[in-house]
Motif scaffolding. Structure first.
Motif, mmCIF file in Angstrom:
data_model
loop_
_atom_site.group_PDB
_atom_site.id
_atom_site.type_symbol
_atom_site.label_atom_id
_atom_site.label_comp_id
_atom_site.label_asym_id
_atom_site.label_seq_id
_atom_site.Cartn_x
_atom_site.Cartn_y
_atom_site.Cartn_z
ATOM 1 N N GLN A 116 -5.947 76.723 -36.019
ATOM 2 C CA GLN A 116 -6.337 77.624 -37.013
ATOM 3 C C GLN A 116 -6.398 76.977 -38.420
ATOM 4 O O GLN A 116 -5.650 76.162 -38.635
ATOM 5 N N TYR B 117 -6.066 78.337 -42.538
ATOM 6 C CA TYR B 117 -5.643 79.114 -43.369
ATOM 7 C C TYR B 117 -6.095 78.570 -44.807
ATOM 8 O O TYR B 117 -5.992 77.378 -45.200
ATOM 9 N N GLN C 162 -4.727 79.312 -49.005
ATOM 10 C CA GLN C 162 -3.565 80.015 -49.643
ATOM 11 C C GLN C 162 -4.156 79.952 -51.315
ATOM 12 O O GLN C 162 -4.270 78.806 -51.615
ATOM 13 N N GLY D 148 0.097 80.886 -55.191
ATOM 14 C CA GLY D 148 1.228 81.657 -55.362
ATOM 15 C C GLY D 148 1.075 83.158 -54.402
ATOM 16 O O GLY D 148 1.630 84.175 -54.520
ATOM 17 N N ARG D 149 0.073 83.046 -53.589
ATOM 18 C CA ARG D 149 -0.267 84.239 -52.722
ATOM 19 C C ARG D 149 -0.071 83.906 -51.102
ATOM 20 O O ARG D 149 0.282 83.080 -51.032
ATOM 21 N N GLY D 150 -0.322 84.915 -50.534
ATOM 22 C CA GLY D 150 -0.163 84.873 -49.147
ATOM 23 C C GLY D 150 -1.296 83.964 -48.415
ATOM 24 O O GLY D 150 -2.120 83.498 -49.166
ATOM 25 N N LEU D 151 -1.298 83.662 -47.131
ATOM 26 C CA LEU D 151 -2.195 82.614 -46.413
ATOM 27 C C LEU D 151 -3.225 83.870 -45.791
ATOM 28 O O LEU D 151 -2.963 84.708 -45.249
ATOM 29 N N HIS E 261 -6.136 84.056 -43.092
ATOM 30 C CA HIS E 261 -6.796 83.412 -41.911
ATOM 31 C C HIS E 261 -8.130 83.308 -41.974
ATOM 32 O O HIS E 261 -8.905 84.161 -42.379
ATOM 33 N N PHE F 55 -4.710 74.777 -45.084
ATOM 34 C CA PHE F 55 -3.596 74.474 -44.118
ATOM 35 C C PHE F 55 -4.356 74.678 -42.584
ATOM 36 O O PHE F 55 -5.004 75.531 -42.282
ATOM 37 N N LEU G 149 4.551 78.646 -36.030
ATOM 38 C CA LEU G 149 3.430 77.681 -36.636
ATOM 39 C C LEU G 149 4.251 76.751 -37.380
ATOM 40 O O LEU G 149 4.890 77.023 -37.949
ATOM 41 N N PHE H 71 3.446 74.114 -40.150
ATOM 42 C CA PHE H 71 2.497 73.767 -41.285
ATOM 43 C C PHE H 71 2.574 72.440 -41.978
ATOM 44 O O PHE H 71 3.983 71.933 -41.994
ATOM 45 N N GLY H 72 1.556 71.523 -42.105
ATOM 46 C CA GLY H 72 1.682 70.439 -43.016
ATOM 47 C C GLY H 72 1.806 70.683 -44.486
ATOM 48 O O GLY H 72 1.860 72.191 -44.950
ATOM 49 N N ALA H 73 1.631 69.794 -45.374
ATOM 50 C CA ALA H 73 1.513 70.091 -46.873
ATOM 51 C C ALA H 73 0.149 70.882 -47.322
ATOM 52 O O ALA H 73 0.231 71.303 -48.434
#
Lengths: 110, 114
Positions: free
Chosen positions: A33, A35, A37, A40-43, A45, A88, A98, A100-102
Motif C-alpha cells: 500500500q 500512503y 501525508q 502534520g496531517r493524517g495519512l 490511503h 510511504f 503496518l 513504516f519507513g521514513a
C-alpha cells in the motif's frame, strides 16, 4: 508486516513534471500500500496493489510491483502543488500491524 | 460517510501528567490501531484492538495503554508523560485485523509535552 524502505528520501520537482519514488522490502507479501501525508496531517490511503498484480492506476498515480525484485514504484504524473507531501509504502501480510519507513518527501515547486 | 475521527486535535501537557486520546473508527470497522509519529519519522505501531480485545502491541512502555469500547471506538492513555512523548498520535481503522486490509487513518492528535 515488514518495513518498506522508500527511496529517495527527498525529491524536488517543478509543477507539471512527473515524480517517481521507489520502495524496497525484504520478505514475501500479500499486498503493498502507498500512503500520502501532508505536513502534520493524517495519512491518506492512495492505492493497494496485490502480490499477483504488476501495475495499477488511480487517476494520476501509477504503481508497479515487482515481487521478484521485492520492489515497488509510485509515479505521480503532471504533478501539482497539492502533491507536496510525504509518501510511504507499507507491505501487508497476515500480520496485524503496518511498519513504516521514513518516507519520501516530495516538494512540487510552482 | 464519516472517516476516522480523533479528538482532541491538539493538546499541551506537562511532564508527569496523564493524557487520554480518543478515536472513532469508520462505521462497520472493527479494528482500531494506534500509531505514534515523531517529527521527521514514519509512524510507529503502538496497539491494535480488534473486537474489543488487544491483538497486538508495539515496543512501547507500560505507561501506554488503550481500550476499545462496545461501539468499537477507542481510547489511548499515556501516564507519567515524558518530553519524548511529544508526537502526532494517529488512529487507524479497518474492517479486519490483518494488515492486508485497507487501513484508514484519522487526522491525528498533536501532543506536546512541556
Amino acid at each position: 508486516s515488514q518495513q518498506g524502505e522508500e527511496d529517495p528520501q527527498a525529491l524536488s520537482i517543478q509543477e507539471g513534471e512527473n515524480a517517481t519514488m521507489n520502495c524496497s522490502y525484504k520478505t514475501s507479501i500479500n499486498n503493498l500500500q502507498w500512503y500520502r501525508q501532508n505536513s502534520g496531517r493524517g495519512l491518506v490511503h492512495l492505492i493497494l496493489i496485490r502480490s499477483n498484480e504488476r501495475e495499477k492506476h488511480s487517476g494520476r498515480l501509477r504503481v508497479t510491483l515487482d515481487t521478484s525484485k521485492k520492489s515497488s514504484s509510485l509515479l505521480i504524473t503532471a504533478s501539482r502543488a497539492a502533491d507536496t507531501a510525504s509518501y510511504f509504502c507499507v507491505t501487508g501480510s497476515n500480520d496485524y500491524k503496518l511498519s513504516f519507513g521514513a518516507g519520501t518527501t516530495v516538494t512540487v515547486r510552482a | 460517510d464519516a472517516g476516522v475521527t480523533q479528538s482532541p486535535t491538539h493538546l499541551i501537557k506537562t511532564r508527569g501528567q496523564h493524557v487520554t486520546l480518543r478515536c472513532s473508527p469508520i462505521s462497520g470497522h472493527k479494528s482500531v490501531s494506534w500509531y505514534q509519529q515523531v517529527l521527521g519519522q514514519g509512524p510507529q505501531f503502538i496497539f491494535q484492538y480488534y473486537e474489543k480485545e488487544e491483538r497486538g502491541r508495539g515496543n512501547f512502555p507500560d505507561r501506554f495503554s488503550a481500550r476499545q469500547f462496545p461501539n468499537y471506538s477507542s481510547e489511548l492513555n499515556v501516564n507519567a508523560l515524558l518530553l519524548g512523548d511529544s508526537a502526532l498520535y494517529l488512529c487507524a481503522s479497518s474492517f479486519g485485523r490483518s494488515s492486508g486490509n485497507t487501513i484508514y487513518f484519522g487526522e491525528g492528535s498533536w501532543l506536546t509535552v512541556v
